[in-house]
Design a protein around this motif. Structure first.
Motif, mmCIF file in Angstrom:
data_model
loop_
_atom_site.group_PDB
_atom_site.id
_atom_site.type_symbol
_atom_site.label_atom_id
_atom_site.label_comp_id
_atom_site.label_asym_id
_atom_site.label_seq_id
_atom_site.Cartn_x
_atom_site.Cartn_y
_atom_site.Cartn_z
ATOM 1 N N LEU A 400 -42.514 0.874 13.220
ATOM 2 C CA LEU A 400 -43.562 1.097 14.224
ATOM 3 C C LEU A 400 -43.010 1.852 15.439
ATOM 4 O O LEU A 400 -43.063 1.359 16.567
ATOM 5 C CB LEU A 400 -44.144 -0.255 14.675
ATOM 6 C CG LEU A 400 -44.671 -1.184 13.566
ATOM 7 C CD1 LEU A 400 -45.041 -2.551 14.128
ATOM 8 C CD2 LEU A 400 -45.880 -0.551 12.867
ATOM 9 N N PRO A 401 -42.487 3.064 15.230
ATOM 10 C CA PRO A 401 -41.854 3.764 16.353
ATOM 11 C C PRO A 401 -42.840 4.172 17.457
ATOM 12 O O PRO A 401 -42.415 4.488 18.561
ATOM 13 C CB PRO A 401 -41.232 5.006 15.678
ATOM 14 C CG PRO A 401 -41.989 5.189 14.407
ATOM 15 C CD PRO A 401 -42.420 3.822 13.975
ATOM 16 N N ASP A 402 -44.165 4.112 17.169
ATOM 17 C CA ASP A 402 -45.134 4.475 18.208
ATOM 18 C C ASP A 402 -45.508 3.325 19.133
ATOM 19 O O ASP A 402 -46.311 3.488 20.055
ATOM 20 C CB ASP A 402 -46.404 5.047 17.571
ATOM 21 C CG ASP A 402 -46.177 6.484 17.114
ATOM 22 O OD1 ASP A 402 -45.498 7.224 17.852
ATOM 23 O OD2 ASP A 402 -46.649 6.844 16.020
ATOM 24 N N ALA A 403 -44.929 2.144 18.881
ATOM 25 C CA ALA A 403 -45.114 1.056 19.857
ATOM 26 C C ALA A 403 -44.277 1.420 21.086
ATOM 27 O O ALA A 403 -43.436 2.321 21.027
ATOM 28 C CB ALA A 403 -44.628 -0.250 19.250
ATOM 29 N N VAL A 404 -44.488 0.721 22.207
ATOM 30 C CA VAL A 404 -43.616 0.927 23.372
ATOM 31 C C VAL A 404 -42.358 0.092 23.109
ATOM 32 O O VAL A 404 -42.402 -1.139 23.171
ATOM 33 C CB VAL A 404 -44.320 0.483 24.669
ATOM 34 C CG1 VAL A 404 -43.367 0.560 25.849
ATOM 35 C CG2 VAL A 404 -45.563 1.331 24.916
ATOM 36 N N LEU A 405 -41.280 0.747 22.758
ATOM 37 C CA LEU A 405 -40.065 0.011 22.366
ATOM 38 C C LEU A 405 -39.235 -0.357 23.591
ATOM 39 O O LEU A 405 -39.072 0.456 24.500
ATOM 40 C CB LEU A 405 -39.237 0.839 21.380
ATOM 41 C CG LEU A 405 -39.919 1.138 20.037
ATOM 42 C CD1 LEU A 405 -38.964 1.900 19.112
ATOM 43 C CD2 LEU A 405 -40.423 -0.114 19.334
ATOM 44 N N VAL A 406 -38.734 -1.586 23.606
ATOM 45 C CA VAL A 406 -37.964 -2.057 24.774
ATOM 46 C C VAL A 406 -36.681 -2.751 24.360
ATOM 47 O O VAL A 406 -36.544 -3.235 23.241
ATOM 48 C CB VAL A 406 -38.759 -3.085 25.620
ATOM 49 C CG1 VAL A 406 -39.876 -2.427 26.375
ATOM 50 C CG2 VAL A 406 -39.268 -4.249 24.762
ATOM 51 N N ASN A 407 -35.772 -2.830 25.332
ATOM 52 C CA ASN A 407 -34.589 -3.670 25.187
ATOM 53 C C ASN A 407 -34.926 -5.025 25.828
ATOM 54 O O ASN A 407 -35.054 -5.122 27.050
ATOM 55 C CB ASN A 407 -33.414 -3.014 25.918
ATOM 56 C CG ASN A 407 -32.202 -3.928 25.960
ATOM 57 O OD1 ASN A 407 -32.237 -5.058 25.456
ATOM 58 N ND2 ASN A 407 -31.137 -3.439 26.568
ATOM 59 N N PRO A 408 -35.085 -6.080 25.014
ATOM 60 C CA PRO A 408 -35.563 -7.358 25.555
ATOM 61 C C PRO A 408 -34.571 -8.046 26.480
ATOM 62 O O PRO A 408 -34.926 -8.986 27.186
ATOM 63 C CB PRO A 408 -35.796 -8.195 24.298
ATOM 64 C CG PRO A 408 -34.871 -7.615 23.274
ATOM 65 C CD PRO A 408 -34.801 -6.143 23.569
ATOM 66 N N HIS A 409 -33.307 -7.588 26.485
ATOM 67 C CA HIS A 409 -32.308 -8.186 27.373
ATOM 68 C C HIS A 409 -32.445 -7.671 28.796
ATOM 69 O O HIS A 409 -31.828 -8.211 29.710
ATOM 70 C CB HIS A 409 -30.885 -7.857 26.891
ATOM 71 C CG HIS A 409 -30.581 -8.427 25.545
ATOM 72 N ND1 HIS A 409 -30.225 -9.734 25.360
ATOM 73 C CD2 HIS A 409 -30.596 -7.869 24.315
ATOM 74 C CE1 HIS A 409 -30.016 -9.960 24.069
ATOM 75 N NE2 HIS A 409 -30.238 -8.836 23.413
ATOM 76 N N SER A 410 -33.190 -6.589 28.984
ATOM 77 C CA SER A 410 -33.249 -5.966 30.302
ATOM 78 C C SER A 410 -34.579 -6.260 31.005
ATOM 79 O O SER A 410 -35.627 -5.748 30.608
ATOM 80 C CB SER A 410 -33.080 -4.443 30.143
ATOM 81 O OG SER A 410 -33.581 -3.789 31.270
ATOM 82 N N PRO A 411 -34.560 -7.081 32.066
ATOM 83 C CA PRO A 411 -35.809 -7.372 32.786
ATOM 84 C C PRO A 411 -36.435 -6.097 33.356
ATOM 85 O O PRO A 411 -37.662 -5.962 33.387
ATOM 86 C CB PRO A 411 -35.381 -8.305 33.920
ATOM 87 C CG PRO A 411 -34.002 -8.742 33.614
ATOM 88 C CD PRO A 411 -33.408 -7.781 32.640
ATOM 89 N N ASP A 412 -35.601 -5.138 33.760
ATOM 90 C CA ASP A 412 -36.140 -3.895 34.316
ATOM 91 C C ASP A 412 -36.890 -3.105 33.253
ATOM 92 O O ASP A 412 -37.945 -2.539 33.507
ATOM 93 C CB ASP A 412 -35.016 -3.025 34.883
ATOM 94 C CG ASP A 412 -34.581 -3.544 36.246
ATOM 95 O OD1 ASP A 412 -35.446 -4.079 36.969
ATOM 96 O OD2 ASP A 412 -33.388 -3.435 36.565
ATOM 97 N N ASP A 413 -36.308 -3.072 32.058
ATOM 98 C CA ASP A 413 -36.945 -2.349 30.971
ATOM 99 C C ASP A 413 -38.295 -2.988 30.631
ATOM 100 O O ASP A 413 -39.306 -2.303 30.430
ATOM 101 C CB ASP A 413 -36.008 -2.390 29.748
ATOM 102 C CG ASP A 413 -36.205 -1.185 28.848
ATOM 103 O OD1 ASP A 413 -36.767 -0.187 29.319
ATOM 104 O OD2 ASP A 413 -35.802 -1.247 27.666
ATOM 105 N N LEU A 414 -38.308 -4.328 30.587
ATOM 106 C CA LEU A 414 -39.558 -5.036 30.279
ATOM 107 C C LEU A 414 -40.595 -4.785 31.375
ATOM 108 O O LEU A 414 -41.760 -4.504 31.080
ATOM 109 C CB LEU A 414 -39.291 -6.544 30.157
ATOM 110 C CG LEU A 414 -38.614 -6.976 28.856
ATOM 111 C CD1 LEU A 414 -38.166 -8.432 28.939
ATOM 112 C CD2 LEU A 414 -39.565 -6.815 27.683
#
Ligand code: ADQ
Length: 461
Positions: A400-414
């Motif tokens: 599902l590369p069209d989802a908004v992909l995130v690094n879950p370890h990073s609060p800033d990214d989330l």
């Protein structure tokens, strides 16, 4: 045609389609495969008893035969809570810090695998296809072979396979993997887990590995290792969405959040699902955008699981504290930003909740696949779809590369992803939805079952 014998830790007793509480997903797909092939589903009853007489409870429901055994308190402790859920589960989810290595639980794991083999062997007929599931039963293939079984035996791992550097921290790792090479087909959720497995076989066992075809040759046997990404039961899930129960759930959520955007997370309460990290990301979003506290309600549905394992008790406390802190700091008399619900819901209700939520937050730190991500997308209105924020460490991210992909370890990214999803214009939401929905619909669980059983049936013996 061959019959199919499915063996897994637990057995889902089939319910008639359309009946109240009819099941979907894996249980539904395996039950339809069993109906098609005829055959048996064998596993633990979930009951505890000290009865060692080898009693098997055979039941026939809706065209499927289930065969279950009880386990003793010690077996449950050592095999299930111990080796499977305190050693293999954390290790396979890259959590060395939580992995316990106890000789006794390892022995219990082997003992229960032996007991499974002993009880199921008399039920297996000559031409049956045997399909073993998941990390509870890695060595079962070898146990069955040692009882003289010549059938085609396949194995599917629902969780990740860890990189070799982590996996070798498991005492007797080579012994465990050698037992797996008694299967004919070994399935993984993604190419990534498959590659890790092939790497291990080649580097640590010195097996001959053909990376192109996934064929592993070792001590005179050849095994096919391959990725079979699991999907959802699309038709069943859509049918759930048509029910009054789904519509009521959708209405209930929409009227309770009113003009605010609902953002939803649905997970088993498990440290692999990244729940505290998710709450930290939401906290960061509110810190960075205090003016948006009134725009967003986060609903986390997380029923407890594996409550006898200590690390699972801790996660619950951590989550309650973290959501309590944010609610304490950010609530107004009429605004509570985080709703944390400690119970499960039916698939119809989940469909309704997903449809009412303009953002789906699926952020595991590591996950074999993650079907919630696919269910969230399947429940969206194609004319006004919500946004899926998905961890790049879920197996589903590869599909599902069209989802908004995130690094879950990073609060800033989330935090950044939440802002982006909240503000995303309709045309981008539609474009992303259209990029993903075909895979969710077409690579469904029926397809997955067929792909695996076809490969297994084609193994020459
Ligand atoms: P799980 O870790 O259980 O499964 P997941 O795939 O997300 O994870 O969920 C399986 C099912 O449970 C879904 O149908 C979902 O709707 C349901 N579920 C989850 N949370 C729920 C809740 N709070 N209330 C009600 N239902 C809930 C393992 C692997 C995954 C892999 C699956 C299937 O860990 O990576 O996708 O097996 O192979």
């Amino acid at each position: 045609m061959s019959r199919l014998v499915v063996i897994s830790n637990r057995v889902a007793v089939p319910k008639a389609r359309g009946a109240a509480g009819a099941q979907g997903g894996l249980a539904g797909a395996l039950n339809s495969a069993l109906k098609k092939f005829g055959g048996i589903w064998f596993g633990w009853s979930g009951q505890e008893s000290e009865d060692r007489t080898g009693n098997i409870n055979l039941q026939r429901n809706d065209g499927v035969t289930t065969a279950t055994i009880d386990l003793s308190t010690r077996d449950i402790d050592e095999y299930y809570n111990g080796y499977a859920n305190s050693t293999l589960w954390p290790l396979f989810h890259y959590r060395l810090d939580l992995t316990e290595y106890e000789r006794e639980t390892g022995k219990g794991y082997e003992r229960v695998n032996e007991r499974f083999a002993e009880c199921v062997t008399p039920l297996i007929e000559e031409d049956d296809l045997v399909w073993v599931h998941d990390y509870h039963l890695l060595p079962l293939g070898e146990r069955l072979r040692s009882r003289g079984l010549k059938n085609r035996i396949g194995f599917f791992l629902h969780i990740p396979w860890p990189p070799t550097r982590l996996f070798v921290s498991l005492p007797f790792h080579d012994r465990l993997v050698k037992t797996m090479l008694d299967y004919d087909v070994i399935g993984f959720q993604t190419q990534e887990w498959l590659e890790s497995f092939l790497h291990y076989c080649s580097k640590e066992l010195g097996a001959e590995v053909d990376e192109e075809t996934g064929r592993i040759s070792y001590e005179g046997r050849t095994v096919l290792a391959k990725a079979y990404p699991i999907g959802i039961d699309w038709d069943h899930f859509q049918a759930q969405g048509e029910t009054g129960e789904a519509r009521q759930a959708q209405q209930r959520l929409m009227s309770s959040v009113r003009h605010r955007t609902a953002m939803i997370g649905v997970d088993r309460l498990d440290y692999s699902k990244g729940l505290p990290e998710r709450i930290d990301g939401i906290g960061r979003f509110f810190d960075q955008h205090p003016d948006r506290v009134r725009d967003l309600v986060f609903i986390q549905i997380a029923p407890p699981s594996r409550e006898d394992v200590e690390s699972y008790q801790q996660i619950r406390t951590v989550l309650e504290q973290k959501s309590g802190q944010i609610n304490g700091a950010r609530s107004e008399v009429d605004v509570v930003p985080i709703r944390y619900v400690n119970r499960g819901y039916s698939h119809a209700e989940l469909y309704g909740f997903f449809r009412a939520s303009k953002i789906g937050l699926v952020t595991p730190l590591r996950d074999g696949m993650n079907l919630v991500a696919k269910e969230y997308l399947a429940a969206q209105d194609p004319e006004d779809p919500g946004v899926l924020i998905l961890s790049r460490f879920a197996g589903a991210a590869a599909q599902l590369p069209d989802a908004v992909l995130v690094n879950p370890h990073s609060p800033d990214d989330l935090s950044h992803a939440i802002k982006k999803a909240l503000d995303m214009p309709l045309d981008e939401r539609k474009r992303r939805y259209e990029g993903t929905i075909g895979t969710v619909r077409d690579d469904n669980v029926q397809d997955w079952t067929e792909a695996f059983t076809n490969d297994l049936a084609s193994v020459p013996i």
